[in-house]
Design a protein around this motif. Structure first.
Motif, PDB file in Angstrom:
ATOM      1  N   GLN A  12      38.957 -12.044  26.963  1.00 38.08           N
ATOM      2  CA  GLN A  12      38.321 -10.740  26.823  1.00 38.08           C
ATOM      3  C   GLN A  12      36.869 -10.884  26.387  1.00 38.08           C
ATOM      4  N   GLY A  13      36.627 -11.800  25.446  1.00 41.07           N
ATOM      5  CA  GLY A  13      35.267 -12.028  24.985  1.00 41.07           C
ATOM      6  C   GLY A  13      34.389 -12.594  26.080  1.00 41.07           C
ATOM      7  N   TRP A  14      34.916 -13.521  26.866  1.00 41.40           N
ATOM      8  CA  TRP A  14      34.123 -14.097  27.942  1.00 41.40           C
ATOM      9  C   TRP A  14      33.807 -13.061  29.018  1.00 41.40           C
ATOM     10  N   THR A  15      34.793 -12.217  29.352  1.00 37.44           N
ATOM     11  CA  THR A  15      34.546 -11.172  30.354  1.00 37.44           C
ATOM     12  C   THR A  15      33.420 -10.247  29.920  1.00 37.44           C
ATOM     13  N   ALA A  16      33.424  -9.853  28.624  1.00 42.59           N
ATOM     14  CA  ALA A  16      32.360  -8.992  28.116  1.00 42.59           C
ATOM     15  C   ALA A  16      31.010  -9.715  28.151  1.00 42.59           C
ATOM     16  N   THR A  17      31.004 -10.986  27.783  1.00 38.04           N
ATOM     17  CA  THR A  17      29.773 -11.781  27.809  1.00 38.04           C
ATOM     18  C   THR A  17      29.217 -11.866  29.222  1.00 38.04           C
ATOM     19  N   SER A  18      30.081 -12.104  30.184  1.00 39.74           N
ATOM     20  CA  SER A  18      29.653 -12.205  31.580  1.00 39.74           C
ATOM     21  C   SER A  18      29.013 -10.911  32.056  1.00 39.74           C
ATOM     22  N   ARG A  19      29.612  -9.793  31.688  1.00 39.04           N
ATOM     23  CA  ARG A  19      29.070  -8.510  32.123  1.00 39.04           C
ATOM     24  C   ARG A  19      27.709  -8.238  31.474  1.00 39.04           C
ATOM     25  N   VAL A  20      27.541  -8.676  30.220  1.00 36.82           N
ATOM     26  CA  VAL A  20      26.244  -8.521  29.563  1.00 36.82           C
ATOM     27  C   VAL A  20      25.183  -9.327  30.295  1.00 36.82           C
ATOM     28  N   LEU A  21      25.513 -10.552  30.649  1.00 36.27           N
ATOM     29  CA  LEU A  21      24.544 -11.394  31.348  1.00 36.27           C
ATOM     30  C   LEU A  21      24.246 -10.862  32.749  1.00 36.27           C
ATOM     31  N   ASP A  22      25.241 -10.278  33.398  1.00 33.13           N
ATOM     32  CA  ASP A  22      24.980  -9.655  34.702  1.00 33.13           C
ATOM     33  C   ASP A  22      24.023  -8.468  34.539  1.00 33.13           C
ATOM     34  N   TRP A  23      24.195  -7.695  33.447  1.00 34.66           N
ATOM     35  CA  TRP A  23      23.268  -6.603  33.169  1.00 34.66           C
ATOM     36  C   TRP A  23      21.870  -7.162  32.892  1.00 34.66           C
ATOM     37  N   LEU A  24      21.798  -8.230  32.111  1.00 33.79           N
ATOM     38  CA  LEU A  24      20.514  -8.809  31.747  1.00 33.79           C
ATOM     39  C   LEU A  24      19.788  -9.346  32.977  1.00 33.79           C
ATOM     40  N   ALA A  25      20.546  -9.862  33.946  1.00 36.32           N
ATOM     41  CA  ALA A  25      19.932 -10.368  35.175  1.00 36.32           C
ATOM     42  C   ALA A  25      19.160  -9.276  35.906  1.00 36.32           C
ATOM     43  N   GLU A  26      19.612  -8.043  35.750  1.00 37.14           N
ATOM     44  CA  GLU A  26      18.949  -6.917  36.407  1.00 37.14           C
ATOM     45  C   GLU A  26      17.814  -6.325  35.567  1.00 37.14           C
ATOM     46  N   ASN A  27      17.794  -6.623  34.265  1.00 38.44           N
ATOM     47  CA  ASN A  27      16.935  -5.842  33.371  1.00 38.44           C
ATOM     48  C   ASN A  27      15.981  -6.645  32.496  1.00 38.44           C
ATOM     49  N   TRP A  28      15.993  -7.961  32.552  1.00 41.54           N
ATOM     50  CA  TRP A  28      15.148  -8.704  31.623  1.00 41.54           C
ATOM     51  C   TRP A  28      13.655  -8.563  31.910  1.00 41.54           C
ATOM     52  N   ASP A  29      13.289  -8.321  33.151  1.00 38.65           N
ATOM     53  CA  ASP A  29      11.871  -8.335  33.519  1.00 38.65           C
ATOM     54  C   ASP A  29      11.265  -6.950  33.396  1.00 38.65           C
ATOM     55  N   GLN A  30      11.182  -6.458  32.163  1.00 45.05           N
ATOM     56  CA  GLN A  30      10.603  -5.139  31.903  1.00 45.05           C
ATOM     57  C   GLN A  30       9.966  -5.149  30.520  1.00 45.05           C
ATOM     58  N   PRO A  31       9.036  -4.246  30.268  1.00 40.94           N
ATOM     59  CA  PRO A  31       8.428  -4.153  28.932  1.00 40.94           C
ATOM     60  C   PRO A  31       9.471  -3.745  27.892  1.00 40.94           C
ATOM     61  N   GLU A  32       9.222  -4.121  26.643  1.00 44.32           N
ATOM     62  CA  GLU A  32      10.156  -3.837  25.550  1.00 44.32           C
ATOM     63  C   GLU A  32       9.356  -3.719  24.258  1.00 44.32           C
ATOM     64  N   GLU A  33      10.079  -3.414  23.139  1.00 40.48           N
ATOM     65  CA  GLU A  33       9.388  -3.242  21.852  1.00 40.48           C
ATOM     66  C   GLU A  33       9.195  -4.548  21.096  1.00 40.48           C
ATOM     67  N   GLY A  34      10.006  -5.562  21.362  1.00 39.75           N
ATOM     68  CA  GLY A  34       9.798  -6.859  20.735  1.00 39.75           C
ATOM     69  C   GLY A  34      10.497  -7.027  19.401  1.00 39.75           C
ATOM     70  N   ILE A  35      10.517  -8.266  18.922  1.00 33.42           N
ATOM     71  CA  ILE A  35      11.271  -8.647  17.728  1.00 33.42           C
ATOM     72  C   ILE A  35      10.803  -7.923  16.467  1.00 33.42           C
ATOM     73  N   TRP A  36       9.511  -7.599  16.373  1.00 40.71           N
ATOM     74  CA  TRP A  36       8.988  -7.043  15.125  1.00 40.71           C
ATOM     75  C   TRP A  36       9.108  -5.533  15.041  1.00 40.71           C
ATOM     76  N   GLU A  37       9.742  -4.908  16.027  1.00 41.51           N
ATOM     77  CA  GLU A  37      10.004  -3.469  15.991  1.00 41.51           C
ATOM     78  C   GLU A  37       8.727  -2.658  15.798  1.00 41.51           C
ATOM     79  N   THR A  38       7.672  -3.099  16.447  1.00 44.18           N
ATOM     80  CA  THR A  38       6.418  -2.366  16.376  1.00 44.18           C
ATOM     81  C   THR A  38       6.588  -0.985  17.006  1.00 44.18           C
ATOM     82  N   ARG A  39       5.724  -0.078  16.618  1.00 43.98           N
ATOM     83  CA  ARG A  39       5.803   1.283  17.145  1.00 43.98           C
ATOM     84  C   ARG A  39       4.533   1.616  17.921  1.00 43.98           C
TER      85      ARG A  39
END
Length: 615
Positions: free
Chosen positions: A387-414
């Motif tokens: 069950q844990g691996w299935t959830a992990t796989s789905r997260v990585l499949d989502w990330l494959a579609e979404n990693w290349d976009q702007p974000e707020e970053g580790i420091w939570e800047t506003r």
């Protein structure tokens, strides 16, 4: 450490006690000035740390005499001893909270054993709770054996610890909504009080043998837990204290780990960077688990893995996109940010914020930190269930579609979203660890797709994240600003610690972000973060700098930087988030980020000094 008596106690002049569901801060003057009930993220009952007049407190200290104080932990425990020295005698208060267990409960106990070691001492007891951040009035119910503080359905009960022959030792009286009293002792006498929430009945007479049994059980619990550590290196005492501190910030019923047990302690005195850290960040908790795994502590990794898996499955079931960056300790996501207008804040640092408006920011690095800790747990022998691996796989499949976009970053800047380099690096980590687990354990996965995305990220970071003029990896692709989050690049294996590109980056950071071995996160003037004011050096980054120096082969500098940083710890080895120009600790306290980074740096540096390769 000697302490001049004052009612506005410095952040560093505290120790922490806790029962693995909530925690209290105790000043070197014997005052509990921060305690949230019944959980870490519940409203404060004692909050004098942020406002001494309206926040509430629980003080025990010598009466009517000048004295000095020193504070220590009983070795390898979370039992805190505050000692008072005066011409009349030597006394001490032993503070602890018996572990509350793995089932969520409203019942918690703060045990305060009062002792006269030499001479004679009279202690003043001043209990002034302020329910719901002081917004909910209460009444007192006084009996011969103590007092109950009642606010609606909430009830705190103070039991007096005494023996039949000494009932006149205690003088207790109610004054307004507070309890005031004195406790007169001579050498060898031991008495005290127990503050209990959600007690079964009225205040009762507590005997010494009962509190001694609780003390013995609490000491045994902590020493048994610390004994599981496999670390035998040079800085064992510092590492053990950091491990205990991380454990104290763990909510046992869920496995969630808070970033800190406090709220609104400022990153700049008088400034607005006053955040509530009493929640579980995916990033901070993943880092904490990874650090504890380096010490052989696998139970915490297993519990957090369950907590994280539940969050992932909830998001997947609702098809609601990425993970939040933080949650309440039970996994709920209501973190609406609000301001306590009636509190002045620590040394006048307002606003006093509760809740956290950054909760729903997009921060892509959290997937790398989470997968890195999961992978470390699996390598340490923890199971990788279907069950844990299935959830992990789905997260990585989502990330494959979404990693290349702007974000707020580790420091939570506003200050808006950007293509942060660190976020890209940690997405690379997420795919890399997922691929490793799939191949090493024969799990079904879109390995070819993950590998392609991992390699795309690597190429993109090398082409766009490295600034040719600065000869350094930079904060994001649209700037030339340096960022010390990138000190983790060799730690996670994205670059080798002696790669020329990395060595030139480290040199640039030496010149711009490092001051006498202390490290700033970034230059806020060069990289606007949407907030006014400045901040101190970031202690997580200083320890990450030690790790980076070690991996670059600069061992003498690494050891010197590490030893220097240890001098900024307080009298019992605790660290806040940042160090101000004055050398004082600022920011929420104690800070999981700092303590986990201390462990990471100590393990890496110790291995290198022994001629072993850092993992």
């Amino acid at each position: 450490m000697t302490e001049t008596v004052t009612r506005e106690t410095a952040i560093s002049e505290h120790g922490i006690i806790g029962d693995l569901q909530t925690a209290a801060l105790v000043t070197t003057d014997g005052s509990i000035d921060w305690f949230c009930w019944p959980r870490f993220d519940s409203p404060a009952v004692f909050g004098a740390l942020l406002d001494d007049e309206v926040g509430g407190h629980f003080r025990i200290h010598p009466a009517g005499t000048s004295y000095t104080c020193k504070q220590m932990y009983l070795p390898d425990t979370a039992v805190l001893v505050t000692r008072f020295f005066s011409e009349a005698g030597l006394g001490q208060v032993v503070d602890f909270m018996p572990p509350a267990g793995d089932t969520a409960t409203d019942r918690h106990r703060i045990v305060r054993i009062v002792q006269c070691v030499r001479g004679r001492m009279t202690f003043e007891v001043d209990v002034a709770p302020r329910f719901d951040y002081g917004r909910h009035p209460h009444r007192l119910e006084v009996t011969d054996n103590g007092v109950a503080f009642v606010a609606g359905s909430q009830r705190l009960t103070l039991h007096i610890v005494r023996e039949p022959e000494d009932e006149r030792l205690a003088d207790v009286r109610a004054e307004d909504s507070n309890l005031l009293g004195t406790l007169s002792l001579v050498a060898g006498q031991t008495r005290g009080v127990v503050l209990e929430s959600d007690a079964d009945g009225p205040p009762r007479e507590v005997r010494l043998r009962e509190v001694q049994a609780l003390l013995d059980e609490t000491i045994a619990y902590w020493r048994s837990w610390v004994a599981r550590s496999t670390y035998t290196g040079r800085w064992r005492e510092d590492v053990n204290r950091s491990a205990i501190t991380l454990k104290l910030m763990t909510y046992a019923p869920s496995g969630g780990i808070v970033a800190a047990p406090t709220a609104a302690l400022p990153e700049q005195i008088g400034g607005e960077r006053n955040w509530d850290y009493r929640y579980t960040w995916v990033r901070d908790a993943s880092f904490s688990v990874h650090a504890l795994l380096k010490l052989g502590m696998t139970d915490e990794a297993a519990r957090f893995g369950t907590w994280l898996g539940d969050r992932i499955r909830e998001r997947l079931a609702s098809d609601s996109g990425p993970l939040n960056i933080m949650y309440r300790i039970d996994g709920s996501s209501d973190l609406k940010e609000d301001v306590l207008d009636h509190w002045r804040g620590y040394r006048g640092s307002a606003p006093v914020r509760i809740g956290n408006g950054a909760a729903e920011q997009l921060q892509l690095d959290i997937y790398g930190e989470a997968l890195d800790s999961v992978y470390a747990g699996v390598r340490a022998g923890l199971p990788l269930p279907h069950q844990g691996w299935t959830a992990t796989s789905r997260v990585l499949d989502w990330l494959a579609e979404n990693w290349d976009q702007p974000e707020e970053g580790i420091w939570e800047t506003r200050g808006g979203r950007e293509p942060f380099t660190y976020g890209r690096v940690m997405c690379w980590v997420a795919f890399d660890r997922g691929i490793r687990m799939a191949l090493e354990h024969g799990r079904p996965a879109s390995v070819d797709r993950w590998r392609a995305e991992r390699d795309r990220i690597y190429q993109q970071v090398m082409e766009r994240g490295f600034h040719p003029t600065r000869r350094a990896f930079v904060q994001h692709y649209n700037t030339d600003v340096l960022d010390s989050s990138l000190l983790r690049m060799p730690t996670v294996g994205f670059v080798d610690g002696r790669d020329p590109l990395w060595l030139s980056t480290l040199t640039a950071m030496d010149d711009e972000l490092v001051t006498d071995s202390l490290v700033y996160r970034y230059d806020p003037d060069a990289s606007p973060d949407g907030l006014r004011g400045s901040e101190g050096t970031f202690s997580l980054c200083t320890f990450a700098y030690v790790d980076a120096l070690t991996r670059a082969g600069r061992l003498n500098e690494a050891r010197t930087a590490f030893e220097k940083m240890l001098t900024y710890g307080n009298h019992v080895g605790l660290y806040s988030e940042e160090i101000a120009l004055t050398g004082e600790q600022i920011g929420n306290f104690p800070q999981a980020f700092t303590h986990l980074a201390l462990i990471d740096a100590a393990v890496t540096l110790d291995a290198a000094l022994d001629g072993r390769s850092p993992r």
